[in-house]
Design a protein around this motif. Structure first.
Motif, PDB file in Angstrom:
ATOM      1  N   ALA A 137      -1.003   3.715   4.193  1.00 48.84           N
ATOM      2  CA  ALA A 137      -0.740   2.689   5.207  1.00 48.84           C
ATOM      3  C   ALA A 137      -0.600   3.319   6.592  1.00 48.84           C
ATOM      4  O   ALA A 137      -1.120   2.784   7.577  1.00 48.84           O
ATOM      5  CB  ALA A 137       0.506   1.902   4.844  1.00 48.84           C
ATOM      6  N   HIS A 176      -6.423  -1.645   4.618  1.00 50.88           N
ATOM      7  CA  HIS A 176      -5.133  -1.952   4.005  1.00 50.88           C
ATOM      8  C   HIS A 176      -5.313  -2.822   2.763  1.00 50.88           C
ATOM      9  O   HIS A 176      -4.632  -2.612   1.755  1.00 50.88           O
ATOM     10  CB  HIS A 176      -4.215  -2.640   5.012  1.00 50.88           C
ATOM     11  CG  HIS A 176      -2.802  -2.723   4.549  1.00 50.88           C
ATOM     12  ND1 HIS A 176      -1.947  -1.649   4.621  1.00 50.88           N
ATOM     13  CD2 HIS A 176      -2.097  -3.735   3.988  1.00 50.88           C
ATOM     14  CE1 HIS A 176      -0.773  -1.998   4.123  1.00 50.88           C
ATOM     15  NE2 HIS A 176      -0.843  -3.265   3.734  1.00 50.88           N
ATOM     16  N   SER A 177      -6.240  -3.770   2.832  1.00 45.41           N
ATOM     17  CA  SER A 177      -6.506  -4.618   1.660  1.00 45.41           C
ATOM     18  C   SER A 177      -7.034  -3.792   0.497  1.00 45.41           C
ATOM     19  O   SER A 177      -6.641  -4.011  -0.658  1.00 45.41           O
ATOM     20  CB  SER A 177      -7.516  -5.704   2.017  1.00 45.41           C
ATOM     21  OG  SER A 177      -6.993  -6.547   3.010  1.00 45.41           O
ATOM     22  N   TRP A 206      -8.426  -2.027  10.010  1.00 43.40           N
ATOM     23  CA  TRP A 206      -7.084  -2.110   9.438  1.00 43.40           C
ATOM     24  C   TRP A 206      -7.024  -3.114   8.288  1.00 43.40           C
ATOM     25  O   TRP A 206      -6.474  -2.816   7.229  1.00 43.40           O
ATOM     26  CB  TRP A 206      -6.066  -2.498  10.512  1.00 43.40           C
ATOM     27  CG  TRP A 206      -4.723  -2.715   9.923  1.00 43.40           C
ATOM     28  CD1 TRP A 206      -3.824  -1.763   9.552  1.00 43.40           C
ATOM     29  CD2 TRP A 206      -4.145  -3.972   9.565  1.00 43.40           C
ATOM     30  NE1 TRP A 206      -2.719  -2.360   9.001  1.00 43.40           N
ATOM     31  CE2 TRP A 206      -2.892  -3.704   8.995  1.00 43.40           C
ATOM     32  CE3 TRP A 206      -4.576  -5.284   9.687  1.00 43.40           C
ATOM     33  CZ2 TRP A 206      -2.058  -4.720   8.554  1.00 43.40           C
ATOM     34  CZ3 TRP A 206      -3.746  -6.296   9.241  1.00 43.40           C
ATOM     35  CH2 TRP A 206      -2.502  -6.001   8.680  1.00 43.40           C
ATOM     36  N   ILE A 259      -4.203   4.579   7.710  1.00 42.37           N
ATOM     37  CA  ILE A 259      -5.072   3.455   8.072  1.00 42.37           C
ATOM     38  C   ILE A 259      -4.611   2.829   9.383  1.00 42.37           C
ATOM     39  O   ILE A 259      -5.422   2.529  10.264  1.00 42.37           O
ATOM     40  CB  ILE A 259      -5.099   2.414   6.937  1.00 42.37           C
ATOM     41  CG1 ILE A 259      -5.785   2.994   5.709  1.00 42.37           C
ATOM     42  CG2 ILE A 259      -5.787   1.139   7.383  1.00 42.37           C
ATOM     43  CD1 ILE A 259      -5.577   2.190   4.446  1.00 42.37           C
ATOM     44  N   GLY A 260      -3.316   2.647   9.536  1.00 41.16           N
ATOM     45  CA  GLY A 260      -2.782   2.079  10.776  1.00 41.16           C
ATOM     46  C   GLY A 260      -3.029   2.966  11.984  1.00 41.16           C
ATOM     47  O   GLY A 260      -3.336   2.476  13.070  1.00 41.16           O
ATOM     48  N   ALA A 264       0.849  -1.191   0.000  1.00 44.27           N
ATOM     49  CA  ALA A 264       0.000   0.000   0.000  1.00 44.27           C
ATOM     50  C   ALA A 264       0.889   1.247   0.000  1.00 44.27           C
ATOM     51  O   ALA A 264       2.013   1.206   0.499  1.00 44.27           O
ATOM     52  CB  ALA A 264      -0.904   0.023   1.225  1.00 44.27           C
TER      53      ALA A 264
END
Length: 84
Positions: A27, A55-56, A51, A30-31, A22
């Motif tokens: 990334a 992330h996907s 997450w 999102i994290g 990503a």
């Protein structure tokens, strides 16, 4: 191109910076949101789900266009120029 001259181009200068597939900015965002949800609000399952799904999705979109975050930011900034 002139004969006899060659300039090496390292891959790190031409490829986008990705974290686990990503874009780096996506990334990290999102994290951070998932960690705030899981650790701050003690909602472990929704934080982990956020997450994993986020992330996907970022990895899926980055496979077709690694610079999709820059394009998305630019398109929201110049929305009036892009409408039909």
């Amino acid at each position: 191109m002139t004969e006899g001259y060659e300039i090496p181009l390292h891959r790190s200068l031409a490829e986008p910076i990705l974290m686990a597939g990503a874009p780096r900015g996506a990334a990290i965002a999102i994290g951070t949101l998932a960690a705030a949800l899981a650790l701050g609000l003690r909602l472990w399952i929704p934080g982990l789900a956020l997450w994993a799904l986020g992330h996907s999705a970022a990895v899926f979109v980055a496979k077709s266009d690694p610079d999709f975050m820059a394009v998305a930011v630019r398109s929201t900034r110049h929305r009036e120029h892009l409408t039909c």
